[in-house]
Structures are given as structure tokens and as C-alpha cells.
Design a protein around this motif. Sequence first.
Motif, PDB file in Angstrom:
ATOM      1  N   UNK A  28       0.554  -1.034   0.106  1.00 13.03           N
ATOM      2  CA  UNK A  28      -0.129   0.138   0.099  1.00 13.03           C
ATOM      3  C   UNK A  28       0.867   1.164   0.076  1.00 13.03           C
ATOM      4  N   UNK A  29       2.007   1.035   0.688  1.00  5.49           N
ATOM      5  CA  UNK A  29       2.826   2.369   0.754  1.00  5.49           C
ATOM      6  C   UNK A  29       3.501   2.389  -0.731  1.00  5.49           C
ATOM      7  N   UNK A  30       3.994   1.339  -1.120  1.00  2.00           N
ATOM      8  CA  UNK A  30       4.609   1.571  -2.565  1.00  2.00           C
ATOM      9  C   UNK A  30       3.263   1.964  -3.614  1.00  2.00           C
ATOM     10  N   UNK A  31       2.230   1.460  -3.506  1.00  2.00           N
ATOM     11  CA  UNK A  31       1.263   2.158  -4.478  1.00  2.00           C
ATOM     12  C   UNK A  31       0.904   3.713  -4.321  1.00  2.00           C
ATOM     13  N   UNK A  32       1.034   4.158  -3.045  1.00  2.00           N
ATOM     14  CA  UNK A  32       0.880   5.614  -2.909  1.00  2.00           C
ATOM     15  C   UNK A  32       1.606   6.239  -3.470  1.00  2.00           C
ATOM     16  N   UNK A  33       3.031   5.919  -3.853  1.00  2.00           N
ATOM     17  CA  UNK A  33       4.256   6.826  -4.559  1.00  2.00           C
ATOM     18  C   UNK A  33       4.501   6.437  -5.623  1.00  2.00           C
ATOM     19  N   UNK A  34       3.916   5.096  -6.242  1.00  2.00           N
ATOM     20  CA  UNK A  34       4.298   4.881  -7.716  1.00  2.00           C
ATOM     21  C   UNK A  34       3.245   5.562  -8.756  1.00  2.00           C
ATOM     22  N   UNK A  35       3.728   6.029  -9.902  1.00  2.00           N
ATOM     23  CA  UNK A  35       2.551   6.416 -11.031  1.00  2.00           C
ATOM     24  C   UNK A  35       2.507   5.291 -11.887  1.00  2.00           C
ATOM     25  N   UNK A  36       1.668   4.957 -12.559  1.00  2.00           N
ATOM     26  CA  UNK A  36       1.333   3.942 -13.445  1.00  2.00           C
ATOM     27  C   UNK A  36       1.530   4.483 -14.859  1.00  2.00           C
ATOM     28  N   UNK A  37       2.175   3.892 -15.983  1.00  2.00           N
ATOM     29  CA  UNK A  37       2.197   4.157 -17.402  1.00  2.00           C
ATOM     30  C   UNK A  37       1.522   2.991 -17.856  1.00  2.00           C
ATOM     31  N   UNK A  38       0.414   3.677 -19.018  1.00  2.00           N
ATOM     32  CA  UNK A  38      -0.442   2.591 -19.344  1.00  2.00           C
ATOM     33  C   UNK A  38      -0.102   2.689 -21.050  1.00  2.00           C
ATOM     34  N   UNK A  39       0.390   1.737 -21.662  1.00  2.00           N
ATOM     35  CA  UNK A  39       0.772   1.900 -23.146  1.00  2.00           C
ATOM     36  C   UNK A  39      -0.059   0.973 -23.702  1.00  2.00           C
ATOM     37  N   UNK A  40      -0.598   1.383 -25.055  1.00  2.00           N
ATOM     38  CA  UNK A  40      -1.335   0.908 -25.982  1.00  2.00           C
ATOM     39  C   UNK A  40      -0.810   0.632 -27.170  1.00  2.00           C
ATOM     40  N   UNK A  41      -0.335  -0.352 -27.911  1.00  2.00           N
ATOM     41  CA  UNK A  41      -0.309  -0.436 -29.125  1.00  2.00           C
ATOM     42  C   UNK A  41      -1.275  -1.050 -30.101  1.00  2.00           C
ATOM     43  N   UNK A  42      -1.458  -0.263 -31.216  1.00  2.00           N
ATOM     44  CA  UNK A  42      -2.694  -0.385 -31.878  1.00  2.00           C
ATOM     45  C   UNK A  42      -2.630  -0.505 -33.442  1.00  2.00           C
ATOM     46  N   UNK A  43      -3.637  -1.399 -34.077  1.00  2.00           N
ATOM     47  CA  UNK A  43      -3.688  -1.306 -35.335  1.00  2.00           C
ATOM     48  C   UNK A  43      -5.314  -1.250 -35.651  1.00  2.00           C
ATOM     49  N   UNK A  44      -5.649  -0.789 -36.642  1.00  2.00           N
ATOM     50  CA  UNK A  44      -7.124  -0.249 -36.822  1.00  2.00           C
ATOM     51  C   UNK A  44      -7.370  -1.349 -38.128  1.00  2.00           C
ATOM     52  N   UNK A  45      -8.786  -1.655 -38.265  1.00  2.00           N
ATOM     53  CA  UNK A  45      -9.138  -2.359 -39.335  1.00  2.00           C
ATOM     54  C   UNK A  45      -8.976  -1.867 -40.629  1.00  2.00           C
ATOM     55  N   UNK A  46      -8.901  -2.216 -41.860  1.00  2.00           N
ATOM     56  CA  UNK A  46      -8.667  -1.627 -42.915  1.00  2.00           C
ATOM     57  C   UNK A  46      -9.554  -0.543 -43.397  1.00  2.00           C
ATOM     58  N   UNK A  47     -11.037  -1.000 -42.987  1.00  2.00           N
ATOM     59  CA  UNK A  47     -11.931  -0.100 -43.215  1.00  2.00           C
ATOM     60  C   UNK A  47     -12.186   0.955 -42.277  1.00  2.00           C
ATOM     61  N   UNK A  48     -11.304   1.349 -41.319  1.00  2.00           N
ATOM     62  CA  UNK A  48     -11.444   2.277 -40.304  1.00  2.00           C
ATOM     63  C   UNK A  48     -11.124   3.587 -40.951  1.00  2.00           C
TER      64      UNK A  48
END
Length: 144
Positions: A28-48
Motif C-alpha cells: 500500500x505504501x508503494x502504491x501511494x508513491x508509484x505512478x502507472x504508465x499505460x501503453x497501448x499499441x494499436x492497429x486499426x481495421x482496414x475499413x477504419x
Amino acid sequence: MAEIVPSFALYGAGQRYSLRLVQKMTLKAIERILMIRHILLITFTTDASTEAIEQVREAFLHIPEHIEGVQAVEWGINDSPEDKNAGYTHCVLMTFQDEQARQRYLPHPRHEALKAIFRPLLGNIVVLDYPVLPPNSSVSSAAY
């Protein structure tokens, strides 16, 4: 008894903390000091369409205005000359203030609305989250 955390979880932002300090800290102490990075690698459909992808981009970029603790969102289009993107063309990098911010984001109505316009265009996705220390952070005895 406090749960012991591997010391590698606290390396980041150019700082290193002793194993002794890490062993004294609870999760819990560690969770209070750590930021979280959230990475998405994406491909879109060919008709997008370009317009539909732009709508998704705008929705992502406006998330920090609506969800407390989402500190930043970046949107990028691959332009690496190395040809090692495995077909992924776009990415999103989000920074959460802490674990609580990530937990607010996941069920939030704005996130659900984003998924509603994003999923129909989605060809493939990789999601990776990792903890980081905030810039200029220091851990003191007050953190545990």
C-alpha cells in the motif's frame, strides 16, 4: 506482517532504493508513491476511416479533463525506420497519478464511451502497464 516487494519495483526516474528500505515498505505504501504508465499499441481495421480514427484520438486526448488522476495522454503514429513495429501503427501512452487513478479510470463512464467508439475500429491491440516513480520523488520513512 508486511508484504515484501522485490526491489526492482522501485527503480526508476534515475533513482535506486536500498533493499532494506524496500523490505520495510508495504504494498500500500508503494502504491501511494508509484505512478502507472499505460501503453497501448494499436492497429486499426482496414475499413477504419481517417475521421473515425481522429474521433478516437480526440476522445483519448480529452480523458485527463474528465478523470481525476489521469495526468497525461499522448497519441502517436509509428514513424520508426527500423520496421520492427510488428504491424502496429498507432500508440497511446497514458500516465496515471497512482494505482487509485488507474482503478478510477477502468470503470469510468468516459472510458466506457471511448471503448464504444474504439472497439469497432480495432484490428489488434497490446496493452502494457508498468509502475514508475514520479519525477523528483524521494522515499522517506513517512512512506511506510
